[in-house]
Design a protein around this motif. Sequence first.
Motif, short mmCIF file in Angstrom:
data_model
loop_
_atom_site.label_atom_id
_atom_site.label_comp_id
_atom_site.label_asym_id
_atom_site.label_seq_id
_atom_site.Cartn_x
_atom_site.Cartn_y
_atom_site.Cartn_z
N TRP A 320 0.83 -1.20 0.00
CA TRP A 320 0.00 0.00 0.00
C TRP A 320 0.86 1.25 0.00
N GLU A 323 1.87 1.94 -3.50
CA GLU A 323 0.76 2.47 -4.29
C GLU A 323 0.51 3.94 -3.97
N GLU A 327 0.71 6.92 -6.52
CA GLU A 327 -0.48 7.78 -6.67
C GLU A 327 -0.09 9.25 -6.60
N VAL A 341 -3.32 4.36 -10.49
CA VAL A 341 -2.70 3.27 -9.73
C VAL A 341 -3.57 2.03 -9.75
N GLN A 347 -1.09 -2.17 -11.88
CA GLN A 347 -1.07 -3.24 -10.89
C GLN A 347 -0.16 -4.40 -11.34
#
Length: 387
Positions: A320, A323, A327, A341, A347
Amino acid sequence: LRDKSGLPVTSSHELSAKLGGPRRALTTLLNARLISMIDRLVAATEGFLEARNIAAPLMVVRGDGALVSAAFARQRPIETILSGPAASLVGARHMTGLDNAVVSDIGGTTTDVAVLDGGRPRLDPEGATVGGFRTMVEAVAMRTFGLGGDSEVALEDGALNPRILLGPRRLVPLALAGMAHGVALISELERQLRAPNPGRMDGRFAVRTGVPDRLAAGLTGAEARLYELIGAVPLAVDRLLTSNAQNATLNRLVSRGLVHVAGFTPSDAAHVLGKQANWDPIAARLGAELFARKRDGRGQNIAASPEAISERVLVTLTRWSAEYILETAFAEDGLDGAATVAHALVQRAVDAHPGIARLSVALDRPVIGLGASAPLHYAGLAELIGN
């Protein structure tokens, strides 16, 4: 009102003269809710200085990196939003000497990500965004995400193979609560483990935050009754709540800053795996055992051991984090960061998914990781973001 009652009063015109009633009202509300917190912090700091005969003016960092007096911060604490990240950016630049970098500051509650360009952080003249809401406070252009070492660990509802979910709410780690209330906490965790089936409220405790009683004014009847049951020693939530409706009542007490909820967090997972050792590892392990026996869509335990679920939690936090950094980078490039993202191609690139078409994603500058837990949670970051 200030003179007659002695209580703080926040007026929107004192905070901003810009047009935009809803945003100005939001800024005013946030300021009012922060006053009691900043007042306790300033008072405690002043008491610390006085006890040591340190006669020095107390200054507070503002969200744009400037300094203001403690008296100013007491009346307008909203101005200190993102002050920690602003100071972190300055510190990151000073310590690394890098003019261009992505700075990610992970704490117990949030992760703050910003971009250094040409040695300077960018200010957001439109106002800081906090929790998805745009305020009228000029501050560093920082994206704040509810992800940290003390984030709530939860399980995706209704999925055959449920994902681990983190945050955005902060919990008191069981390891930390166990250090202060060992016997009371551990006996309840062991009781829940002895039950034949897992409960929805297993591993959750409620405890008062310790704010003055006068700040509990205005509670509804249901809130007041529940608040009366909660004390200074953590109380197991499965004993405290008798209906699902009371869960919403407890959440309102938490949002008022009157009650903390303790539960399983990434900090506990780190204690289970021996990667953190400053609190109580026994409470952390019991919490991990309780979480590991939660059921998936097939009715099976979601993990075979406390170590297995703890490893999953830490891997999820690192993923996370990657990501959120991407982002921020996409948003700085003028794209919809969250949507970009989430796209299947990104991914696959982050996962290094094997296929005929090989995909990769990388930043054009290094990432500076800040925060006490950054060496732990960012150790595997490079392979995810190509940097």
